[in-house]
Design an enzyme around this catalytic site. Structure first.
Site, PDB file in Angstrom:
ATOM      1  N   GLY A   7     106.873   5.490  12.949  1.00  0.00           N
ATOM      2  CA  GLY A   7     106.922   6.831  12.539  1.00  0.00           C
ATOM      3  C   GLY A   7     105.957   7.452  11.919  1.00  0.00           C
ATOM      4  N   ALA A  34     110.580   7.773  17.096  1.00  0.00           N
ATOM      5  CA  ALA A  34     111.531   8.386  17.997  1.00  0.00           C
ATOM      6  C   ALA A  34     111.650  10.018  18.033  1.00  0.00           C
ATOM      7  CB  ALA A  34     112.605   7.703  17.373  1.00  0.00           C
ATOM      8  N   GLU A 124     112.380   5.121  -5.745  1.00  0.00           N
ATOM      9  CA  GLU A 124     113.839   5.451  -5.643  1.00  0.00           C
ATOM     10  C   GLU A 124     114.892   4.277  -5.583  1.00  0.00           C
ATOM     11  OE1 GLU A 124     115.149   8.950  -3.682  1.00  0.00           O
ATOM     12  OE2 GLU A 124     113.047   9.791  -3.548  1.00  0.00           O
ATOM     13  N   TYR A 146     120.342   7.457   0.633  1.00  0.00           N
ATOM     14  CA  TYR A 146     118.828   7.073   1.254  1.00  0.00           C
ATOM     15  C   TYR A 146     118.299   6.007   0.310  1.00  0.00           C
ATOM     16  CZ  TYR A 146     113.663   7.407   0.718  1.00  0.00           C
ATOM     17  OH  TYR A 146     112.518   7.178   0.823  1.00  0.00           O
TER      18      TYR A 146
HETATM   19  N1  NAD Z   1     107.394  11.207   1.211  1.00  0.00           N
HETATM   20  C1  NAD Z   1     107.517  10.443   0.178  1.00  0.00           C
HETATM   21  O1  NAD Z   1     107.337  11.060  -1.090  1.00  0.00           O
HETATM   22  C2  NAD Z   1     107.726   8.974  -0.028  1.00  0.00           C
HETATM   23  C3  NAD Z   1     107.484   8.257  -1.090  1.00  0.00           C
HETATM   24  C4  NAD Z   1     107.971   6.806  -1.113  1.00  0.00           C
HETATM   25  C5  NAD Z   1     108.048   6.263   0.039  1.00  0.00           C
HETATM   26  N2  NAD Z   1     108.160   6.950   1.135  1.00  0.00           N
HETATM   27  C6  NAD Z   1     108.659   6.274   2.472  1.00  0.00           C
HETATM   28  O2  NAD Z   1     107.593   6.477   3.277  1.00  0.00           O
HETATM   29  C7  NAD Z   1     107.917   6.523   4.600  1.00  0.00           C
HETATM   30  C8  NAD Z   1     107.574   7.689   5.425  1.00  0.00           C
HETATM   31  O3  NAD Z   1     108.046   8.847   4.772  1.00  0.00           O
HETATM   32  P1  NAD Z   1     107.710  10.331   5.230  1.00  0.00           P
HETATM   33  O4  NAD Z   1     107.802  11.167   4.030  1.00  0.00           O
HETATM   34  O5  NAD Z   1     106.408  10.362   5.936  1.00  0.00           O
HETATM   35  O6  NAD Z   1     108.926  10.684   6.221  1.00  0.00           O
HETATM   36  P2  NAD Z   1     109.185  11.624   7.236  1.00  0.00           P
HETATM   37  O7  NAD Z   1     110.562  12.006   7.332  1.00  0.00           O
HETATM   38  O8  NAD Z   1     107.919  12.616   7.223  1.00  0.00           O
HETATM   39  O9  NAD Z   1     108.602  10.728   8.673  1.00  0.00           O
HETATM   40  C9  NAD Z   1     109.514   9.862   9.104  1.00  0.00           C
HETATM   41  C10 NAD Z   1     108.986   9.591  10.615  1.00  0.00           C
HETATM   42  O10 NAD Z   1     109.892   8.527  11.079  1.00  0.00           O
HETATM   43  C11 NAD Z   1     110.438   8.726  12.348  1.00  0.00           C
HETATM   44  N3  NAD Z   1     111.637   7.721  12.571  1.00  0.00           N
HETATM   45  C12 NAD Z   1     112.821   7.710  11.673  1.00  0.00           C
HETATM   46  N4  NAD Z   1     113.562   6.919  12.199  1.00  0.00           N
HETATM   47  C13 NAD Z   1     112.868   6.250  13.451  1.00  0.00           C
HETATM   48  C14 NAD Z   1     113.454   5.306  14.255  1.00  0.00           C
HETATM   49  N5  NAD Z   1     114.675   4.805  13.966  1.00  0.00           N
HETATM   50  N6  NAD Z   1     112.626   4.953  15.111  1.00  0.00           N
HETATM   51  C15 NAD Z   1     111.385   5.403  15.286  1.00  0.00           C
HETATM   52  N7  NAD Z   1     110.912   6.599  14.523  1.00  0.00           N
HETATM   53  C16 NAD Z   1     111.831   6.878  13.534  1.00  0.00           C
HETATM   54  C17 NAD Z   1     110.827  10.070  12.428  1.00  0.00           C
HETATM   55  O11 NAD Z   1     110.828  10.642  13.567  1.00  0.00           O
HETATM   56  C18 NAD Z   1     109.368  10.792  11.477  1.00  0.00           C
HETATM   57  O12 NAD Z   1     108.431  10.902  12.498  1.00  0.00           O
HETATM   58  C19 NAD Z   1     109.470   6.314   4.657  1.00  0.00           C
HETATM   59  O13 NAD Z   1     109.978   4.934   4.916  1.00  0.00           O
HETATM   60  C20 NAD Z   1     109.863   6.656   3.095  1.00  0.00           C
HETATM   61  O14 NAD Z   1     110.841   6.125   2.819  1.00  0.00           O
HETATM   62  C21 NAD Z   1     108.037   8.068   1.328  1.00  0.00           C
END
Ligand code: NAD
Length: 328
Positions: A7, A34, A124, A146
């Site tokens: 990701g 992906a 969350e 989610y």
């Molecule tokens: N953004 C926040 O504030 C926050 C806070 C705590 C935890 N998180 C966690 O951090 C992680 C990243 O969050 P983010 O905000 O950068 O998300 P984002 O939506 O910006 O990025 C997610 C990425 O994962 C890729 N992806 C999704 N499903 C996939 C799959 N099956 N195979 C390959 N790639 C895949 C997407 O293409 C995307 O590039 C997540 O696991 C989220 O749960 C986020």
């Protein structure tokens, strides 16, 4: 160390990869993504030619691909997930696929290949907390589809740690903000709409509280846990920075010199959690990790980044910026 980051074209993953390659000369990174919702190739266009970096366009649910990639690496940091609560209300299925099936695929392979995995989870999983803060032992109570998929992934990991002694560490972080966040989320959406002098939607009364951390500091914590985190453990990560949505929008408008009249209160999101709060004394006590950037400084840096890269976002579709995205 050779790392497989999943990701990495998304918000936090791209900040993490950039930081590792900038600061750790003995690291190589393979990024598997992906290119689903939230991905933006421009997030990593600056490192495409770095000899310590390789991009693979692939899905973490693809067992054969993941076996091959994990066999080339020492550890996996799993950022890949469907991450937008609003869209999970509309259709939870992609969240089950990426966040549960995808995590399971990696977990099973790292267990067989005896590799290390860092699972990026979220505050969350604890749901809304009227008062106090969740520590690592607090019971899960997720409210959104989610959050439920992230909690389910954690339960699977826990079972593998107990049953198979898998080398997995979980991180749970609060809301991140900073450069490269996809514009459907509150802070980038507000900056973009304010810049265009368009109305800025805030759900309900805007008093929902989140504990905000600058993305760079979350990445520091993930690195610390990758190196020193104990297998089978979870670590909360927070900056003790509780701010309501409406206060955030006011702050952005003030810095950008725009009027609060741009704010438009809109129908609240179903199941909208009132407050998240984490106790992160464990990571502070065990590793001496702490945050240094206060919200005022972090939000200024974030606004500057979006201003500088505004041409990326100028033509962003109304579909992404719309006020009630769970209604398609
Ligand atoms: N953004 C926040 O504030 C926050 C806070 C705590 C935890 N998180 C966690 O951090 C992680 C990243 O969050 P983010 O905000 O950068 O998300 P984002 O939506 O910006 O990025 C997610 C990425 O994962 C890729 N992806 C999704 N499903 C996939 C799959 N099956 N195979 C390959 N790639 C895949 C997407 O293409 C995307 O590039 C997540 O696991 C989220 O749960 C986020």
């Amino acid at each position: 160390m050779k790392l497989l980051v999943t990701g990495g074209l998304g918000f936090i993953g791209s900040n993490f990869i950039t930081k590792i390659l900038d600061e750790k000369s003995d690291f190589e990174v393979i990024n598997v993504d992906a290119q689903l919702h939230g991905a933006d190739k421009r997030n990593l266009s600056g490192i495409e030619n770095n000899e310590n970096y390789e991009f693979v366009n692939g899905n973490i649910t693809n067992k054969r691909l993941m076996e091959e990639l994990i066999s080339k690496c020492d550890a996996v940091v799993n950022f890949a997930a469907e991450s937008f609560v609003d869209r999970s209300i509309n259709d939870a299925n992609p969240f089950l696929v990426s966040n549960i099936r995808g995590t399971f695929t990696i977990l099973d392979i790292i267990t067989k290949q005896k590799k290390r995995m860092i699972q990026i989870s979220t505050d969350e999983v604890f749901g809304s907390l009227p008062k106090g803060s969740a520590d690592e032992q607090t019971k899960f109570n997720p409210s959104s589809p989610y959050a439920a998929t992230k909690a389910a992934a954690e339960l699977l990991i826990n079972s593998f740690s107990i049953t198979h002694n898998s080398d997995v560490v979980i991180t749970r972080c609060t809301n991140n903000y900073g450069p490269r966040q996809f514009p459907e989320k509150l802070i980038p959406k507000t900056i973009i709409l304010a810049k265009q002098e368009r109305s800025i939607p805030i759900y309900g009364n805007g008093k929902n509280l989140r504990d905000w951390i600058f993305v760079d500091e979350h990445c520091d914590a993930v690195y610390e846990i990758l190196i020193n985190g104990k297998a089978g453990q979870a670590y909360n990560i927070s900056a003790n920075n509780e701010i309501s949505n409406v206060q955030i929008v006011h702050k952005i408008l003030e810095i950008m010199g725009k009027s609060n009249d741009l704010i438009e209160f809109v129908e609240d999101r179903p199941g909208h959690d009132q407050r998240y709060s984490l106790d992160s004394s464990k990571i502070k006590n065990e590793f001496g990790w702490s945050t240094k950037i206060n919200f005022g400084e972090g939000i200024r840096k974030t606004i500057e980044w979006y201003e500088k890269n505004f041409s990326y976002y100028e033509s962003i579709s109304n579909e992404i910026l719309k006020s009630t995205p769970w209604k398609n």
